[in-house]
Design a protein around this motif. Structure first.
Motif, PDB file in Angstrom:
ATOM      1  N   ARG A  69      38.112  41.214  38.534  1.00  0.00           N
ATOM      2  CA  ARG A  69      38.844  40.551  37.468  1.00  0.00           C
ATOM      3  C   ARG A  69      40.162  41.286  37.184  1.00  0.00           C
ATOM      4  O   ARG A  69      40.263  42.500  37.369  1.00  0.00           O
ATOM      5  CB  ARG A  69      38.013  40.496  36.185  1.00  0.00           C
ATOM      6  CG  ARG A  69      36.838  39.567  36.279  1.00  0.00           C
ATOM      7  CD  ARG A  69      37.320  38.139  36.270  1.00  0.00           C
ATOM      8  NE  ARG A  69      36.237  37.216  36.615  1.00  0.00           N
ATOM      9  CZ  ARG A  69      36.423  35.910  36.753  1.00  0.00           C
ATOM     10  NH1 ARG A  69      37.619  35.387  36.563  1.00  0.00           N
ATOM     11  NH2 ARG A  69      35.429  35.139  37.080  1.00  0.00           N
ATOM     12  N   ALA A  70      41.141  40.532  36.747  1.00  0.00           N
ATOM     13  CA  ALA A  70      42.456  41.100  36.430  1.00  0.00           C
ATOM     14  C   ALA A  70      42.331  42.139  35.323  1.00  0.00           C
ATOM     15  O   ALA A  70      41.595  41.918  34.361  1.00  0.00           O
ATOM     16  CB  ALA A  70      43.411  39.994  35.991  1.00  0.00           C
ATOM     17  N   SER A  76      44.858  35.213  47.031  1.00  0.00           N
ATOM     18  CA  SER A  76      45.217  36.533  46.513  1.00  0.00           C
ATOM     19  C   SER A  76      44.317  36.859  45.333  1.00  0.00           C
ATOM     20  O   SER A  76      43.800  35.957  44.666  1.00  0.00           O
ATOM     21  CB  SER A  76      46.689  36.584  46.107  1.00  0.00           C
ATOM     22  OG  SER A  76      46.962  35.640  45.098  1.00  0.00           O
ATOM     23  N   ALA A  77      44.122  38.152  45.122  1.00  0.00           N
ATOM     24  CA  ALA A  77      43.252  38.596  44.031  1.00  0.00           C
ATOM     25  C   ALA A  77      43.538  40.057  43.714  1.00  0.00           C
ATOM     26  O   ALA A  77      44.003  40.803  44.570  1.00  0.00           O
ATOM     27  CB  ALA A  77      41.780  38.450  44.426  1.00  0.00           C
ATOM     28  N   PHE A  78      43.265  40.445  42.494  1.00  0.00           N
ATOM     29  CA  PHE A  78      43.135  41.861  42.194  1.00  0.00           C
ATOM     30  C   PHE A  78      41.863  42.297  42.896  1.00  0.00           C
ATOM     31  O   PHE A  78      40.932  41.508  43.084  1.00  0.00           O
ATOM     32  CB  PHE A  78      43.024  42.095  40.688  1.00  0.00           C
ATOM     33  CG  PHE A  78      44.294  41.799  39.952  1.00  0.00           C
ATOM     34  CD1 PHE A  78      45.270  42.782  39.836  1.00  0.00           C
ATOM     35  CD2 PHE A  78      44.538  40.542  39.400  1.00  0.00           C
ATOM     36  CE1 PHE A  78      46.462  42.527  39.174  1.00  0.00           C
ATOM     37  CE2 PHE A  78      45.721  40.279  38.733  1.00  0.00           C
ATOM     38  CZ  PHE A  78      46.687  41.268  38.620  1.00  0.00           C
ATOM     39  N   SER A  93      46.369  50.427  40.894  1.00  0.00           N
ATOM     40  CA  SER A  93      45.594  49.197  41.012  1.00  0.00           C
ATOM     41  C   SER A  93      45.742  48.670  42.438  1.00  0.00           C
ATOM     42  O   SER A  93      46.612  49.105  43.185  1.00  0.00           O
ATOM     43  CB  SER A  93      46.068  48.151  39.988  1.00  0.00           C
ATOM     44  OG  SER A  93      47.429  47.838  40.199  1.00  0.00           O
ATOM     45  N   TYR A  94      44.869  47.742  42.783  1.00  0.00           N
ATOM     46  CA  TYR A  94      44.852  47.198  44.138  1.00  0.00           C
ATOM     47  C   TYR A  94      44.968  45.680  44.104  1.00  0.00           C
ATOM     48  O   TYR A  94      44.525  45.031  43.165  1.00  0.00           O
ATOM     49  CB  TYR A  94      43.543  47.563  44.855  1.00  0.00           C
ATOM     50  CG  TYR A  94      43.400  49.028  45.119  1.00  0.00           C
ATOM     51  CD1 TYR A  94      43.823  49.571  46.327  1.00  0.00           C
ATOM     52  CD2 TYR A  94      42.844  49.882  44.168  1.00  0.00           C
ATOM     53  CE1 TYR A  94      43.694  50.934  46.576  1.00  0.00           C
ATOM     54  CE2 TYR A  94      42.723  51.240  44.406  1.00  0.00           C
ATOM     55  CZ  TYR A  94      43.149  51.758  45.608  1.00  0.00           C
ATOM     56  OH  TYR A  94      43.035  53.096  45.847  1.00  0.00           O
ATOM     57  N   GLY A  95      45.545  45.143  45.164  1.00  0.00           N
ATOM     58  CA  GLY A  95      45.624  43.705  45.346  1.00  0.00           C
ATOM     59  C   GLY A  95      45.371  43.374  46.800  1.00  0.00           C
ATOM     60  O   GLY A  95      45.425  44.245  47.674  1.00  0.00           O
ATOM     61  N   ARG A  96      45.065  42.122  47.026  1.00  0.00           N
ATOM     62  CA  ARG A  96      44.806  41.707  48.404  1.00  0.00           C
ATOM     63  C   ARG A  96      45.247  40.272  48.639  1.00  0.00           C
ATOM     64  O   ARG A  96      45.292  39.455  47.727  1.00  0.00           O
ATOM     65  CB  ARG A  96      43.330  41.831  48.743  1.00  0.00           C
ATOM     66  CG  ARG A  96      42.519  40.745  48.080  1.00  0.00           C
ATOM     67  CD  ARG A  96      41.155  40.589  48.695  1.00  0.00           C
ATOM     68  NE  ARG A  96      40.659  39.252  48.400  1.00  0.00           N
ATOM     69  CZ  ARG A  96      39.390  38.972  48.252  1.00  0.00           C
ATOM     70  NH1 ARG A  96      38.475  39.888  48.383  1.00  0.00           N
ATOM     71  NH2 ARG A  96      39.034  37.727  47.996  1.00  0.00           N
ATOM     72  N   PHE A  97      45.577  40.006  49.893  1.00  0.00           N
ATOM     73  CA  PHE A  97      45.716  38.647  50.401  1.00  0.00           C
ATOM     74  C   PHE A  97      44.584  38.494  51.416  1.00  0.00           C
ATOM     75  O   PHE A  97      44.333  39.419  52.192  1.00  0.00           O
ATOM     76  CB  PHE A  97      47.001  38.425  51.179  1.00  0.00           C
ATOM     77  CG  PHE A  97      48.289  38.603  50.449  1.00  0.00           C
ATOM     78  CD1 PHE A  97      48.364  38.827  49.085  1.00  0.00           C
ATOM     79  CD2 PHE A  97      49.478  38.531  51.160  1.00  0.00           C
ATOM     80  CE1 PHE A  97      49.587  38.979  48.447  1.00  0.00           C
ATOM     81  CE2 PHE A  97      50.711  38.678  50.538  1.00  0.00           C
ATOM     82  CZ  PHE A  97      50.762  38.900  49.180  1.00  0.00           C
ATOM     83  N   GLN A  98      43.951  37.350  51.439  1.00  0.00           N
ATOM     84  CA  GLN A  98      43.035  37.021  52.529  1.00  0.00           C
ATOM     85  C   GLN A  98      43.612  35.787  53.218  1.00  0.00           C
ATOM     86  O   GLN A  98      43.685  34.707  52.624  1.00  0.00           O
ATOM     87  CB  GLN A  98      41.617  36.760  52.039  1.00  0.00           C
ATOM     88  CG  GLN A  98      40.655  36.548  53.197  1.00  0.00           C
ATOM     89  CD  GLN A  98      39.210  36.605  52.785  1.00  0.00           C
ATOM     90  OE1 GLN A  98      38.870  36.301  51.656  1.00  0.00           O
ATOM     91  NE2 GLN A  98      38.354  37.001  53.712  1.00  0.00           N
TER      92      GLN A  98
END
Length: 173
Positions: free
Chosen positions: A105-106, A94-96, A75-80
């Motif tokens: 969506r999670a 932050s988001a998936f 799975s992937y996640g991010r901070f912007q």
């Protein structure tokens, strides 16, 4: 009022998530381990996950994109990043996400808020650093916000485990 990362950051009392911990490390080092890929790869994420830093662009609107893998599931996640004031403050959403960094969506619940605001402050006292984390959903429906609040104890435990990994990592430096 429309909730954006900018106006939420000035109204900290509205954030449902709050966690504070003191680390036996100078503030500059703690800020570095939160913002440099070689450090994040060593401690960020849930325990037992293999984390890979895909990219990190530390500037406003820049992304920290990472992947996590456990039992063959990736799975992937991010901070912007929204606001960077080294070494005192770091604000990001932050988001998936997918492998390209687009929020999704999670995987565990389609009603989880799409994005979360995270406000980190680093305060140095006597050679130690008090890290304060605050945040919560942005652009969320009332149902998404209620779901988030219902998971508060799990969120604190999960972030506590991640910070335990950070503490252990700091001891190895």
């Amino acid at each position: 009022m429309q909730q954006t990362p900018q106006n939420l950051t000035s109204e900290s009392s509205q954030h449902p998530f709050f966690l504070q911990r003191t680390f036996d490390a100078p503030r500059t080092l703690l800020f570095e381990v939160f913002t440099q890929p070689e450090h994040l790869a060593q401690w960020w994420g849930p325990a037992g996950m293999n984390l890979q830093v895909e990219r990190l662009d530390l500037q406003e609107q820049g992304l920290f994109l990472y992947s996590m893998e456990r039992d063959g599931q990736k799975s992937y996640g991010r901070f912007q990043y929204q606001d960077i004031q080294a070494p005192e403050r770091l604000v990001y959403t932050s988001a998936f996400c997918d492998e390209n960094g687009h929020a999704i969506r999670a995987p565990f619940n389609p009603n989880w808020p799409l994005e979360l605001l995270n406000i980190l402050t680093f305060e140095e006292q006597d050679g130690k650093t008090i890290l304060t984390l605050q945040g919560g959903p942005i652009h969320a429906t009332p149902e998404e916000t209620q779901l988030y609040i219902g998971f508060m104890q799990n969120l604190r435990q999960g972030m506590g485990g991640t910070l335990d990994q950070l503490e252990a990592y700091l001891q190895r430096l």
